[in-house]
Design a protein around this motif. Structure first.
Motif, PDB file in Angstrom:
ATOM      1  N   VAL A 218     123.207 -43.727  94.239  1.00  0.00           N
ATOM      2  CA  VAL A 218     122.897 -42.346  94.641  1.00  0.00           C
ATOM      3  C   VAL A 218     122.222 -41.603  93.498  1.00  0.00           C
ATOM      4  O   VAL A 218     121.260 -40.854  93.704  1.00  0.00           O
ATOM      5  N   ALA A 221     118.615 -42.555  93.235  1.00  0.00           N
ATOM      6  CA  ALA A 221     117.809 -42.022  94.333  1.00  0.00           C
ATOM      7  C   ALA A 221     117.531 -40.525  94.198  1.00  0.00           C
ATOM      8  O   ALA A 221     116.565 -40.014  94.772  1.00  0.00           O
ATOM      9  N   ARG A 222     118.361 -39.823  93.474  1.00  0.00           N
ATOM     10  CA  ARG A 222     118.173 -38.376  93.309  1.00  0.00           C
ATOM     11  C   ARG A 222     116.942 -38.079  92.461  1.00  0.00           C
ATOM     12  O   ARG A 222     116.527 -38.917  91.667  1.00  0.00           O
ATOM     13  N   SER A 224     115.338 -36.544  95.145  1.00  0.00           N
ATOM     14  CA  SER A 224     114.760 -36.450  96.492  1.00  0.00           C
ATOM     15  C   SER A 224     115.448 -37.361  97.501  1.00  0.00           C
ATOM     16  O   SER A 224     115.320 -37.170  98.704  1.00  0.00           O
ATOM     17  N   TYR A 225     116.178 -38.388  97.016  1.00  0.00           N
ATOM     18  CA  TYR A 225     116.729 -39.468  97.832  1.00  0.00           C
ATOM     19  C   TYR A 225     115.580 -40.328  98.366  1.00  0.00           C
ATOM     20  O   TYR A 225     114.402 -39.983  98.248  1.00  0.00           O
ATOM     21  N   TYR A 229     114.899 -47.396 103.148  1.00  0.00           N
ATOM     22  CA  TYR A 229     115.689 -48.487 102.580  1.00  0.00           C
ATOM     23  C   TYR A 229     115.308 -49.768 103.303  1.00  0.00           C
ATOM     24  O   TYR A 229     115.439 -49.867 104.530  1.00  0.00           O
ATOM     25  N   CYS A 241     124.010 -47.734 100.974  1.00  0.00           N
ATOM     26  CA  CYS A 241     122.659 -47.160 101.006  1.00  0.00           C
ATOM     27  C   CYS A 241     122.512 -46.028 102.013  1.00  0.00           C
ATOM     28  O   CYS A 241     121.588 -45.212 101.889  1.00  0.00           O
ATOM     29  N   SER A 243     124.097 -43.443 102.058  1.00  0.00           N
ATOM     30  CA  SER A 243     124.252 -42.198 101.302  1.00  0.00           C
ATOM     31  C   SER A 243     123.079 -41.912 100.372  1.00  0.00           C
ATOM     32  O   SER A 243     123.047 -40.863  99.727  1.00  0.00           O
ATOM     33  N   ALA A 244     122.137 -42.840 100.278  1.00  0.00           N
ATOM     34  CA  ALA A 244     121.038 -42.681  99.330  1.00  0.00           C
ATOM     35  C   ALA A 244     119.693 -42.464 100.010  1.00  0.00           C
ATOM     36  O   ALA A 244     118.677 -42.328  99.336  1.00  0.00           O
ATOM     37  N   LYS A 246     117.210 -40.150 102.400  1.00  0.00           N
ATOM     38  CA  LYS A 246     117.043 -38.726 102.671  1.00  0.00           C
ATOM     39  C   LYS A 246     117.155 -38.410 104.161  1.00  0.00           C
ATOM     40  O   LYS A 246     117.064 -39.313 105.013  1.00  0.00           O
ATOM     41  N   GLU A 274     126.695 -41.073 108.115  1.00  0.00           N
ATOM     42  CA  GLU A 274     125.486 -40.602 107.446  1.00  0.00           C
ATOM     43  C   GLU A 274     124.265 -40.732 108.360  1.00  0.00           C
ATOM     44  O   GLU A 274     123.321 -39.938 108.277  1.00  0.00           O
ATOM     45  N   ASN A 278     122.485 -37.194 108.891  1.00  0.00           N
ATOM     46  CA  ASN A 278     121.174 -37.065 108.265  1.00  0.00           C
ATOM     47  C   ASN A 278     120.040 -37.614 109.126  1.00  0.00           C
ATOM     48  O   ASN A 278     118.930 -37.798 108.643  1.00  0.00           O
TER      49      ASN A 278
END
Length: 353
Positions: A218, A221-222, A224-225, A229, A241, A243-244, A246, A274, A278
């Motif tokens: 995570v 990936a920050r 922006s994420y 994947y 993944c 959680s990583a 966007k 997630e 998301n």
């Protein structure tokens, strides 16, 4: 008479590769090949492709109506993509000695229709085994996965698992050097593989066996994420993944090798929420759907090699196998993580081509 390895017993877990036992997954047969008919080839197998998907072809209890390729019946040849040399030809399109690629199997020699074999393209500076890896099905899978499923654009962020494998390492290099992603996060199973991935294009390479892997993923990936994947493994890595990626991001479901040898398990996806929260898109794909566009991918991959954007060095593991009965043991290296890049079995010598 020539040797062939056939499926003796469908495995329920890890295949048993030692020959001669009652429960052995495979057995060797001596087979008499038929005489050539018009427009046929007698082929000497030189290189055999080792692929995780072959494990799925052994399952006898899978619903064949939903499989992209039917299972291998008991007693039939173990299938594999292969590179071979033409020993005899009744086709005007092939001369003796020509190197070809075809969908063959674990066999010393095979007779095939000429239309089922493709002469190897001219790609100076690389050996013929590359047409089972970077310029073969793994390379095509990487290319079409990035282009059509991820729709990866310049400046985007992507995560790739199984990144040190045959498809993964090509995907890492294409993502960075051809599609021009701003950040490529690669996931592999050892620190040594991670170091290699950073040399060939990964901005971050993470060992999924590390205790703090999920947090490190995570953080990598920050801020922006990840836009996409590219999943080659399924299981706990896929779960992490979620959680990583966007919001409104994409997950390209290419493989689930983490569960291929554990028929009774279910992938634990405790992080599935997630996907809903998301609004993630999860899309499976099989490269055969794009095989009619093979020439497009081969052109891009070949150009990338010539331009130094796609390196073969370190991305291919060739195992010489003079003992024919050891072919299944080489294949099993895939599931023990003992290869870097494409794993190829060499069963015969080849000459200038």
């Amino acid at each position: 008479m020539v040797k062939q390895i056939v499926l003796a017993n469908a495995p329920t877990g890890f295949p048993i590769t030692e020959m001669g036992k009652a429960e052995s997954t495979f057995e060797i047969k001596q087979v008499a090949l038929p005489d050539l008919k018009d427009n046929q080839l007698l082929l000497q197998t030189v290189f055999i492709s080792n692929d995780p998907a072959q494990r799925l072809w052994l399952q006898q209890n899978r619903n064949s109506e939903r499989a992209y390729m039917p299972h291998i019946p008991l007693g039939e040849l173990m299938r594999a993509s292969s590179v071979a040399r033409v020993l005899k030809s009744t086709s005007p399109s092939f001369k003796e000695g020509t190197m070809v690629q075809f969908f063959g199997g674990w066999a010393e020699q095979l007779v095939v229709d000429a239309e089922d074999a493709d002469p190897l393209p001219d790609l100076p500076g690389v050996g013929p085994s590359v047409f089972l890896g970077a310029v073969g099905v793994p390379g095509l899978t990487a290319y079409f996965g990035l282009k059509e499923i991820c729709q990866l654009g310049e400046g985007q962020v992507i995560i790739i698992s199984g990144a040190a494998g045959a498809t993964g390492n090509v995907a890492v290099q294409l993502a960075k050097h051809v599609f021009k992603a701003s950040k490529v996060i690669a996931i592999a199973g050892s620190d040594e593989k991670c170091q290699w991935l950073e040399k060939i294009g990964a901005d971050h390479a993470l060992n999924y066996k590390a205790p703090a892997f999920s947090d490190a993923l995570v953080e990598a990936a920050r801020p922006s994420y990840a836009d996409c994947y590219f999943d080659n493994v399924g299981g706990p890595v896929l779960n992490a993944c979620f959680s990583a990626v966007k919001r409104n991001g994409c997950i390209a479901a290419c493989g689930s090798v983490s569960g291929y040898n554990n028929d009774s398990s279910q992938m634990a996806l405790s992080n599935w929420g997630e996907v809903i929260i998301n609004r993630l898109t999860v899309k499976g794909f099989v490269v055969m759907d794009y095989y009619h566009r093979r020439s497009e991918a081969v052109e891009v991959l070949s150009s990338a090699i010539k331009e130094g954007k796609l390196t073969i060095a370190g991305g291919e593991t060739i195992v010489r196998c003079p003992d024919f009965e050891k072919i299944p043991d080489v294949w099993m290296r895939l599931f023990r993580g003992e290869n870097t890049g494409k794993l190829v079995t060499q069963v015969a010598d080849f000459y200038s081509w």
